[in-house]
Design a protein around this motif. Structure first.
Motif, short mmCIF file in Angstrom:
data_model
loop_
_atom_site.label_atom_id
_atom_site.label_comp_id
_atom_site.label_asym_id
_atom_site.label_seq_id
_atom_site.Cartn_x
_atom_site.Cartn_y
_atom_site.Cartn_z
N GLU A 136 34.59 -43.68 -16.34
CA GLU A 136 35.43 -44.68 -15.69
C GLU A 136 34.59 -45.93 -15.47
O GLU A 136 33.36 -45.86 -15.37
CB GLU A 136 35.96 -44.14 -14.36
N THR A 137 35.25 -47.04 -15.40
CA THR A 137 34.56 -48.30 -15.15
C THR A 137 34.00 -48.29 -13.73
O THR A 137 34.65 -47.82 -12.81
CB THR A 137 35.53 -49.48 -15.33
N PHE A 138 32.77 -48.80 -13.59
CA PHE A 138 32.19 -48.92 -12.25
C PHE A 138 31.72 -50.35 -12.05
O PHE A 138 31.54 -51.11 -13.00
CB PHE A 138 31.08 -47.91 -12.00
N ILE A 139 31.55 -50.71 -10.80
CA ILE A 139 31.20 -52.09 -10.43
C ILE A 139 29.72 -52.16 -10.05
O ILE A 139 29.22 -51.30 -9.32
CB ILE A 139 32.06 -52.56 -9.24
N VAL A 140 29.07 -53.21 -10.54
CA VAL A 140 27.69 -53.50 -10.17
C VAL A 140 27.72 -54.85 -9.42
O VAL A 140 27.84 -55.90 -10.03
CB VAL A 140 26.77 -53.60 -11.40
N PRO A 141 27.66 -54.82 -8.07
CA PRO A 141 27.64 -56.08 -7.34
C PRO A 141 26.28 -56.77 -7.49
O PRO A 141 25.25 -56.13 -7.32
CB PRO A 141 27.90 -55.69 -5.88
N VAL A 142 26.31 -58.04 -7.85
CA VAL A 142 25.08 -58.83 -8.02
C VAL A 142 24.99 -59.81 -6.88
O VAL A 142 25.95 -60.53 -6.58
CB VAL A 142 25.07 -59.56 -9.37
N VAL A 143 23.83 -59.85 -6.22
CA VAL A 143 23.60 -60.78 -5.12
C VAL A 143 22.40 -61.65 -5.47
O VAL A 143 21.53 -61.26 -6.24
CB VAL A 143 23.36 -60.03 -3.79
N PRO A 144 22.36 -62.88 -4.91
CA PRO A 144 21.23 -63.77 -5.21
C PRO A 144 19.94 -63.22 -4.61
O PRO A 144 19.95 -62.52 -3.60
CB PRO A 144 21.59 -65.08 -4.53
N ASP A 145 18.84 -63.55 -5.26
CA ASP A 145 17.52 -63.20 -4.76
C ASP A 145 17.06 -64.31 -3.83
O ASP A 145 17.14 -65.49 -4.18
CB ASP A 145 16.54 -63.05 -5.93
N VAL A 146 16.65 -63.96 -2.63
CA VAL A 146 16.22 -64.97 -1.66
C VAL A 146 14.87 -65.56 -2.06
O VAL A 146 14.66 -66.76 -1.96
CB VAL A 146 16.17 -64.35 -0.24
N ALA A 152 25.67 -64.82 -9.57
CA ALA A 152 25.53 -64.22 -8.24
C ALA A 152 26.01 -65.22 -7.19
O ALA A 152 25.68 -66.40 -7.30
CB ALA A 152 24.09 -63.83 -7.96
N PRO A 153 26.77 -64.79 -6.23
CA PRO A 153 27.28 -63.43 -6.08
C PRO A 153 28.42 -63.19 -7.06
O PRO A 153 29.22 -64.09 -7.34
CB PRO A 153 27.76 -63.39 -4.63
N ALA A 154 28.48 -61.98 -7.57
CA ALA A 154 29.53 -61.61 -8.51
C ALA A 154 29.57 -60.09 -8.65
O ALA A 154 28.58 -59.41 -8.35
CB ALA A 154 29.27 -62.24 -9.87
N ASN A 155 30.68 -59.61 -9.11
CA ASN A 155 30.80 -58.20 -9.48
C ASN A 155 30.78 -58.12 -11.00
O ASN A 155 31.55 -58.82 -11.66
CB ASN A 155 32.10 -57.59 -8.97
N LEU A 156 29.90 -57.29 -11.54
CA LEU A 156 29.89 -57.02 -12.97
C LEU A 156 30.50 -55.65 -13.18
O LEU A 156 30.43 -54.78 -12.31
CB LEU A 156 28.46 -57.07 -13.52
N TYR A 157 31.09 -55.46 -14.34
CA TYR A 157 31.80 -54.22 -14.64
C TYR A 157 31.11 -53.51 -15.80
O TYR A 157 30.63 -54.15 -16.74
CB TYR A 157 33.27 -54.52 -14.98
N CYS A 158 31.06 -52.18 -15.71
CA CYS A 158 30.30 -51.41 -16.68
C CYS A 158 30.99 -50.05 -16.88
O CYS A 158 31.64 -49.53 -15.98
CB CYS A 158 28.88 -51.20 -16.14
N ASP A 159 30.86 -49.53 -18.07
CA ASP A 159 31.15 -48.13 -18.32
C ASP A 159 30.14 -47.63 -19.34
O ASP A 159 29.36 -48.42 -19.87
CB ASP A 159 32.61 -47.86 -18.73
N VAL A 160 30.12 -46.34 -19.56
CA VAL A 160 29.15 -45.74 -20.47
C VAL A 160 29.95 -44.98 -21.53
O VAL A 160 30.82 -44.18 -21.18
CB VAL A 160 28.20 -44.78 -19.73
N GLU A 161 29.66 -45.27 -22.80
CA GLU A 161 30.30 -44.55 -23.90
C GLU A 161 29.29 -43.62 -24.54
O GLU A 161 28.18 -44.04 -24.86
CB GLU A 161 30.79 -45.52 -24.98
N VAL A 162 29.69 -42.37 -24.72
CA VAL A 162 28.85 -41.38 -25.41
C VAL A 162 29.53 -41.08 -26.73
O VAL A 162 30.69 -40.65 -26.77
CB VAL A 162 28.68 -40.10 -24.57
N HIS A 163 28.83 -41.37 -27.84
CA HIS A 163 29.34 -41.16 -29.19
C HIS A 163 28.63 -39.97 -29.81
O HIS A 163 27.39 -39.90 -29.78
CB HIS A 163 29.04 -42.40 -30.06
#
Length: 117
Positions: free
Chosen positions: A105-115, A85-96
């Motif tokens: 589609e890939t989506f972004i999870v922005p991570v921020v530091p905890d104060v 953090a701070p960083a962008n993590l990338y994620c998608d979901v696979e259904v088998h």
């Protein structure tokens, strides 16, 4: 493989160290589709593709009332304290299921530091 032509969707910022949980609805052609024999896989990865976390999945038990509803969380909840953090993590979901794999589609999870640590 096809190129993504629209910018990736972004979730609200996630504070490092908090409980990570997402929910979604599995849809085929825009229509919520019940999950019965399918399994769901998902991971969080860094911008260079390094694995940050495997996600656990659960399918809503009442697929009649909540067709397609599923939930994602960290396999190890304490792991979010080590997210970059701070960083962008990338994620998608696979259904088998039924011999097929469908991915969001890939989506972004922005991570921020905890104060307050």
């Amino acid at each position: 493989m096809t190129a993504q032509t629209t910018p990736p969707q972004t979730t609200p910022p996630f504070k490092r160290g908090d409980t990570f949980a997402l929910s979604g609805v599995y849809r085929i052609n825009g229509v919520a589709s019940p999950l019965s024999t399918q399994t769901i896989h998902s991971q969080l990865r860094s911008s260079v593709g390094a694995l940050v976390a495997n996600l656990s999945s659960a399918i809503d038990p009442d697929q009649t009332v909540n067709p397609g509803r599923f939930y994602l969380s960290l396999v190890d909840p304490a792991q979010s304290a080590t997210f970059p953090a701070p960083a962008n993590l990338y994620c998608d979901v696979e259904v088998h299921g039924g011999g097929t794999v469908r991915s969001t589609e890939t989506f972004i999870v922005p991570v921020v530091p905890d104060v307050s640590q």
